[in-house]
Design an enzyme around this catalytic site. Sequence first.
Site, short mmCIF file in Angstrom:
data_model
loop_
_atom_site.label_atom_id
_atom_site.label_comp_id
_atom_site.label_asym_id
_atom_site.label_seq_id
_atom_site.Cartn_x
_atom_site.Cartn_y
_atom_site.Cartn_z
N ALA A 92 57.54 -47.37 27.29
CA ALA A 92 57.24 -47.40 25.85
C ALA A 92 56.48 -48.67 25.52
O ALA A 92 56.54 -49.65 26.26
CB ALA A 92 58.53 -47.34 25.02
N TYR A 93 55.82 -48.64 24.39
CA TYR A 93 55.23 -49.86 23.81
C TYR A 93 56.29 -50.42 22.89
O TYR A 93 56.52 -49.90 21.79
CB TYR A 93 53.95 -49.53 23.04
CG TYR A 93 53.17 -50.74 22.60
CD1 TYR A 93 52.10 -51.21 23.34
CD2 TYR A 93 53.51 -51.43 21.43
CE1 TYR A 93 51.37 -52.32 22.93
CE2 TYR A 93 52.80 -52.54 21.01
CZ TYR A 93 51.72 -52.98 21.77
OH TYR A 93 51.02 -54.09 21.37
N THR A 94 56.96 -51.49 23.32
CA THR A 94 58.12 -52.01 22.60
C THR A 94 57.86 -53.33 21.89
O THR A 94 58.79 -53.91 21.32
CB THR A 94 59.31 -52.18 23.55
OG1 THR A 94 58.92 -53.07 24.62
CG2 THR A 94 59.75 -50.84 24.14
N TRP A 121 68.92 -52.61 20.17
CA TRP A 121 69.23 -53.98 20.59
C TRP A 121 69.44 -54.07 22.11
O TRP A 121 70.41 -54.65 22.59
CB TRP A 121 70.46 -54.51 19.85
CG TRP A 121 70.33 -54.66 18.38
CD1 TRP A 121 69.48 -53.99 17.54
CD2 TRP A 121 71.11 -55.53 17.54
NE1 TRP A 121 69.69 -54.39 16.24
CE2 TRP A 121 70.69 -55.33 16.21
CE3 TRP A 121 72.13 -56.43 17.80
CZ2 TRP A 121 71.23 -56.02 15.14
CZ3 TRP A 121 72.68 -57.12 16.72
CH2 TRP A 121 72.23 -56.92 15.40
N TYR A 150 55.92 -49.11 15.18
CA TYR A 150 56.78 -48.81 16.33
C TYR A 150 57.71 -47.64 16.02
O TYR A 150 57.80 -46.67 16.80
CB TYR A 150 57.59 -50.05 16.70
CG TYR A 150 58.63 -49.81 17.78
CD1 TYR A 150 58.25 -49.47 19.08
CD2 TYR A 150 60.00 -49.94 17.50
CE1 TYR A 150 59.20 -49.25 20.06
CE2 TYR A 150 60.95 -49.73 18.47
CZ TYR A 150 60.55 -49.38 19.75
OH TYR A 150 61.49 -49.16 20.72
N ASP A 191 64.58 -53.85 47.57
CA ASP A 191 64.91 -53.47 48.94
C ASP A 191 63.69 -53.02 49.73
O ASP A 191 63.80 -52.43 50.80
CB ASP A 191 65.98 -52.37 48.96
CG ASP A 191 65.53 -51.11 48.23
OD1 ASP A 191 64.36 -51.05 47.81
OD2 ASP A 191 66.35 -50.20 48.09
N LYS A 225 57.48 -43.87 17.76
CA LYS A 225 58.61 -43.41 18.56
C LYS A 225 59.18 -42.10 18.00
O LYS A 225 59.54 -41.20 18.76
CB LYS A 225 59.70 -44.48 18.63
CG LYS A 225 59.34 -45.68 19.47
CD LYS A 225 59.18 -45.33 20.95
CE LYS A 225 60.51 -45.03 21.61
NZ LYS A 225 60.35 -44.73 23.08
N GLY A 236 60.72 -51.99 33.65
CA GLY A 236 61.30 -52.49 32.42
C GLY A 236 62.80 -52.69 32.55
O GLY A 236 63.39 -52.51 33.62
N GLN A 237 63.43 -53.04 31.44
CA GLN A 237 64.87 -53.31 31.46
C GLN A 237 65.67 -52.09 31.90
O GLN A 237 66.48 -52.16 32.84
CB GLN A 237 65.34 -53.76 30.08
CG GLN A 237 64.76 -55.08 29.61
CD GLN A 237 65.39 -55.53 28.30
OE1 GLN A 237 66.45 -56.12 28.29
NE2 GLN A 237 64.74 -55.20 27.20
#
Length: 294
Positions: free
Chosen positions: A72-74, A162, A137, A40, A141, A10-11
């Site tokens: 997570a489920y985002t 955000w 959500y 790599d 959480k 993920g991010q």
Amino acid sequence: MNILITGCNGQLGSEMQLLEKDNCQHTYYNTDVRAMDTADGRPQQSLDITDREAVARFVDEHQIDGIVNCAAYTAVDKAEANEETARLLNTVAPGYLAEAVDRRGGWLIQISTDYVFDGTNHTPYTPNDPTCPNSVYGRTKLAGEVQAMQACRRTMIIRTAWLYSTFGNNFVKTMLRLGREKAELGVIFDQIGTPTYARDLALCIMTAINGGIMPGIYHYSNEGVISWYDFTKAIHRLAGITQCHVRPLHTSEYPTPAARPHYSVLDKTKIKQAYGIEIPYWEESLAECIRQLL
């Protein structure tokens, strides 16, 4: 230390991996639901964090000292129709991770969200403010925070908002694409918050790991306050997009299945004082991300 990073594709997980080479005093285990090779060539591993026995086995076999749970489920709107899936990933899994690492006397950093608040404040939310989520959500959480803190004595909750990065799908990438494709774009102006560059959050997490985990609830986003409309205008300006007219929309003009907080500004005083960090201003971090993307 042996550190497990979940949700590594993920991010935030991807940004964490970039920092590993600069923090090589630790050994890292990067896991996701679907294993991939890193840039790599290092292999990742798959781990179903909703499987209690699998989590316990992994933590014991690899002698894990600490966990950064980026998984997570985002999908905020999809969660309204997929509450059980959201519950498993956002509530149940943090509890399993917490209890497994607590048995080894280890620590957990659980990433949470501004959606635990209802967004009716007019001043920045502190970690001690009452929570009142108004979406699946947000509720799942928040329940995950509770599960984690109850199961692991050394749990650190970091709420953010955000989130964007050069990895994955996010608002910045979407606005860059739409700005190039469309002559006009409507964006909500009456939801206020602060963007968070995932790279900055990852650096903060590494600072916490190296400085020593201090259990409790913390907030982290970049500095400053902005609307989604103003955020979009800044994205286009920094990317040199001039042909797309961005017009402001009321929330009521863009209905979504899940309710969004109208005010999501987080007070970061606690984490800044605890670790002596200076948080970048949102526009500086956005400019850096866009430089990476262009």
